[in-house]
Design a protein around this motif. Sequence first.
Motif, mmCIF file in Angstrom:
data_model
loop_
_atom_site.group_PDB
_atom_site.id
_atom_site.type_symbol
_atom_site.label_atom_id
_atom_site.label_comp_id
_atom_site.label_asym_id
_atom_site.label_seq_id
_atom_site.Cartn_x
_atom_site.Cartn_y
_atom_site.Cartn_z
ATOM 1 N N GLU A 90 65.791 9.201 123.145
ATOM 2 C CA GLU A 90 65.839 10.510 123.947
ATOM 3 C C GLU A 90 64.832 11.381 123.499
ATOM 4 O O GLU A 90 64.248 12.098 124.312
ATOM 5 C CB GLU A 90 67.303 11.176 123.527
ATOM 6 C CG GLU A 90 67.495 12.478 124.277
ATOM 7 C CD GLU A 90 67.756 12.299 125.961
ATOM 8 O OE1 GLU A 90 67.798 11.196 126.384
ATOM 9 O OE2 GLU A 90 67.679 13.313 126.486
ATOM 10 N N ASN A 93 62.310 10.124 125.816
ATOM 11 C CA ASN A 93 62.831 10.702 127.240
ATOM 12 C C ASN A 93 62.168 11.869 127.644
ATOM 13 O O ASN A 93 61.535 12.540 128.457
ATOM 14 C CB ASN A 93 64.069 10.483 127.448
ATOM 15 C CG ASN A 93 64.591 10.810 128.623
ATOM 16 O OD1 ASN A 93 64.175 10.418 129.825
ATOM 17 N ND2 ASN A 93 65.676 11.799 128.634
ATOM 18 N N ASP B 7 76.194 12.434 129.864
ATOM 19 C CA ASP B 7 74.596 12.294 129.482
ATOM 20 C C ASP B 7 74.449 11.024 128.758
ATOM 21 O O ASP B 7 75.478 10.566 127.895
ATOM 22 C CB ASP B 7 74.124 13.438 128.408
ATOM 23 C CG ASP B 7 72.649 13.320 128.509
ATOM 24 O OD1 ASP B 7 71.959 14.367 128.269
ATOM 25 O OD2 ASP B 7 72.096 12.194 128.042
ATOM 26 N N ASP B 8 73.592 10.033 128.893
ATOM 27 C CA ASP B 8 73.659 8.714 128.504
ATOM 28 C C ASP B 8 73.046 8.808 127.021
ATOM 29 O O ASP B 8 73.485 8.070 126.190
ATOM 30 C CB ASP B 8 72.711 7.550 129.240
ATOM 31 C CG ASP B 8 71.169 8.344 129.295
ATOM 32 O OD1 ASP B 8 71.139 9.502 129.586
ATOM 33 O OD2 ASP B 8 70.185 7.369 129.356
ATOM 34 N N ASP B 52 73.480 15.247 133.038
ATOM 35 C CA ASP B 52 72.143 14.746 132.849
ATOM 36 C C ASP B 52 71.513 14.325 134.145
ATOM 37 O O ASP B 52 72.513 13.826 135.047
ATOM 38 C CB ASP B 52 71.900 13.796 131.679
ATOM 39 C CG ASP B 52 70.848 13.182 131.362
ATOM 40 O OD1 ASP B 52 69.520 13.819 131.750
ATOM 41 O OD2 ASP B 52 70.734 11.864 130.789
ATOM 42 N N ASN B 54 68.854 11.408 134.387
ATOM 43 C CA ASN B 54 68.548 10.034 134.437
ATOM 44 C C ASN B 54 69.542 9.396 133.474
ATOM 45 O O ASN B 54 69.473 9.476 132.093
ATOM 46 C CB ASN B 54 67.078 9.914 133.639
ATOM 47 C CG ASN B 54 65.906 10.544 134.662
ATOM 48 O OD1 ASN B 54 65.916 9.996 135.683
ATOM 49 N ND2 ASN B 54 64.911 11.380 134.180
HETATM 50 MG MG LIG Z 1 69.279 10.673 130.091
#
Ligand SMILES: [Mg+2]
Lengths: 168, 124
Positions: A90, A93, B7-8, B52, B54
């Motif tokens: 993350e 990201n 959210d991932d 989120d 992505n």
């Molecule tokens: Mg994400």
Amino acid sequence: MDVRLINPFVMSVKRVFETMVHVKMTVGKPYIKPENGNSADVSGIIGFSGDLAGCVVISFSHDVACKAASQFAGIEIDEKHPDFADAIGELANMVAGNAKKEFTDVNIRISLPSVIIGNSFTVSGSKSAPRIVIPCQCELGELFVEVAMEPSGSSETNSTQANQAVGV
Amino acid sequence: MKVLLVDDSRTIRNIQKTVLAQIGHTDILEAGDGIEALKVLETQTPDLMLVDWNMPNMDGITLIRKVRETNKKTPIIMCTTEAQKERVIEAIKAGVNNYVVKPFNVESLAEKIDQTMSKLQPSG
Ligand SMILES: [Mg+2]
């Protein structure tokens, strides 16, 4: 690779680490990654596709990666913690996404993060796209942001670059 | 108030949970992608969603469009690294009520949540 592509990543890594990891980041002079340069223990990787293709890799030592993940998550995280890779991914990201915002006239998509955890591995670059290394220093220690980015359609740059970079 | 976090990254969901707890919301539902979120929505009715962009399997913009086909009401805050103007416009067109760019600090997220919820109840 166009050096003007580097600045968005310099700003982005500072912004992400200051806001989410609560450390001030000092960025050194970017350089072209030497053939056998910088080994890492932990890397978070995001691929780019669209008008520009390539990838950004954030590399840490074990120690710095654990500290960064812990300060980001607000809990103690070691490498065995189930959220360790999640936290590193993350962070990558956010660095990629935030840098992307500075490329205003081009359409770029970012991939989902991949994280490699190992021991002194080298994330090798493709010959066609030299990797620029941005050395970063904060109170947790040092980390490296590596960027390879080229206009799409130039030789061997495509959306699978992130995979090529890690040799899978 | 019941909040659905989509959210991932579990780390991000945990940070969001901490922020929500600080402003008094502890009734939290979680999903790691759009598909999981739709499954949660079959049985649950959140008062707010944080989404989120992505994510694997189904991304946030697709999820929001699907939700808005039948539900125009539940407030949705997009919380993403996607910060380009075109993306924000795309999200607004899809029906989000507010937009938070990652990285975010605790105050800015809490403020956007307050802002979003207070717009729903016109003060008299
Ligand atoms: Mg994400």
